[in-house]
Design a protein around this motif. Structure first.
Motif: not given
Ligand code: NAD
Ligand code: TYD
Length: 333
Positions: A33, A152, A178, A83, A12, A148, A79
């Motif tokens: 990141d 959150k 998403n 996840s 995202i 998880y 973000f």
């Molecule tokens: P993702 O797992 O694709 O990406 C997470 C990113 O965070 C990665 O690039 C990872 O390298 C980075 N990361 C992880 N630990 C880290 C750290 N300690 N320091 C710095 N960077 C770090 O996740 P996503 O699906 O893109 O989700 C992004 C956000 O949106 C999250 O907070 C998630 O809870 C929230 N969210 C996701 C969804 C979904 O459907 N995927 C829905 C609602 C909310």
């Protein structure tokens, strides 16, 4: 304006960065990141040379590093997280560290330098709905049920606690499931698409009657933009896709769009503690911000399938290394 985006190399976050640079070309973005298994700079190849975009590798739990970056920003869009629910069931530790301690570290920096933070969260913090229950909204009590969602929920509580205790400038969005391009192939939709491309079956958990509300990732990115432009400090906004569907129905639509039949379905052991239904009432975002989702699920899914077909090398690279071990453990080789 200078934005510090955390987790911008993930699914995202990378869409949000691309969206923001296009919509707000005058703004500068620093993407912080850690590049865990889920982070991939390939997701941002098309903006890597943009003069207003910069990547820094680092951990949101690293206090000195985070303080230096937040000092230099006007706004933090957060973000970064672990996840994936199934991974949190195997081992919650990284979820507590990144999602809770990492968020606290960012909040300390935001408090120190008087900056604004937008915290990106999930509808999973509200727990599971029964079929007859009304959809989640901003007043739904928290009832997280997986490691998880518990991590959150803890991070959401911390963001609100820092607002009430220290007066930090914050907003939160809780969004539903998403989907779209660049989604890591451990999650249901990209996993099923990549399995079908390889001629494998798709593993449907339990009876497949669990319901999720699907939102296109660009509708989510636009929703966050609306919160940032028009949202009130201290407030939470629920963002949803207006697309409640049972997993089995989603699977059947996918099979149809990929010219497969139901013999490609394999019902497998259910996820422990599997939440039965999520749904979002986004009236507050609609009435107060003027936001609502635009993408119809089947159109977005077609677009997603085309992207995965055209980017099989991206999928292959995601699946090499660490992910292969996870996949074999979870589904057998
Ligand atoms: P993702 O797992 O694709 O990406 C997470 C990113 O965070 C990665 O690039 C990872 O390298 C980075 N990361 C992880 N630990 C880290 C750290 N300690 N320091 C710095 N960077 C770090 O996740 P996503 O699906 O893109 O989700 C992004 C956000 O949106 C999250 O907070 C998630 O809870 C929230 N969210 C996701 C969804 C979904 O459907 N995927 C829905 C609602 C909310
Ligand atoms: P997922 O993409 O992991 O998102 P979340 O658990 O955060 O909602 O899963 C979406 C739905 O698909 C969820 O009900 C679990 C189910 N699912 C399967 O049936 N099989 C799978 O292999 C996976 C990964 C998920």
């Amino acid at each position: 304006m200078k934005l510090l985006v955390t987790g911008g190399a993930g699914f995202i976050g990378s869409h949000f960065i691309r969206y923001w640079l296009k919509r707000h070309p005058e703004d500068e973005i620093t993407n912080l990141d850690l590049l865990t298994y889920a982070g991939n700079l390939e997701n941002l190849k098309d903006v890597q040379d943009n003069k207003n975009y910069k990547f820094v590798k680092g951990d949101i739990c690293d206090r000195d590093f985070v303080f230096d970056l937040v000092r230099d920003a006007d706004l933090v869009v957060h973000f970064a997280a672990e996840s994936h629910v199934d991974r949190s069931i195997i081992d919650p530790s990284a979820f507590i560290r990144t999602n809770v301690l990492g968020t606290q570290t960012l909040l300390d920096a935001v408090k120190e330098f008087g900056k604004r933070i937008h915290h990106v969260s999930t509808d999973e913090v509200f727990g599971a709905l029964k079929p007859e229950d009304p959809a989640f909204d901003e007043n739904t009590p928290y009832d997280p049920r997986s490691p998880y969602s518990a991590s959150k929920a803890a991070s959401d509580h911390l963001v609100r606690a820092y607002y009430h205790t220290y007066g930090i400038k914050m907003t939160i969005s809780n969004c539903s499931n998403n989907y779209g391009s660049y989604m890591f192939p451990e999650k249901m939709l990209p996993l099923f698409i990549s399995n079908l491309m390889e001629g494998k079956k798709v593993p449907v958990y339990g009876d497949g009657q669990q319901v999720r509300d699907w939102i296109h990732v660009l509708d989510h990115a636009r929703g966050i933009d609306f919160v940032l432009q028009k949202g009130k400090i201290g407030e939470t906004y629920c963002l949803g896709g207006n697309s409640e569907l049972a997993n089995l129905d989603v699977t059947k639509t996918l099979l149809k769009l990929m010219d497969k039949d139901e013999s490609s379905i394999e019902f497998v052991k259910d996820r422990p503690g599997h939440d039965r239904r999520y749904a979002i009432d986004f009236s507050k975002a609609k009435n107060e911000l003027g936001w609502e989702p635009e993408m119809k699920f089947e159109d977005g899914l077609k677009e997603m399938i085309d992207w995965y077909k055209q980017n099989q090398d991206w999928v292959e690279r995601c699946k090499s290394g660490e992910y292969q071990k996870y996949y074999n453990k979870q589904y057998g080789s």
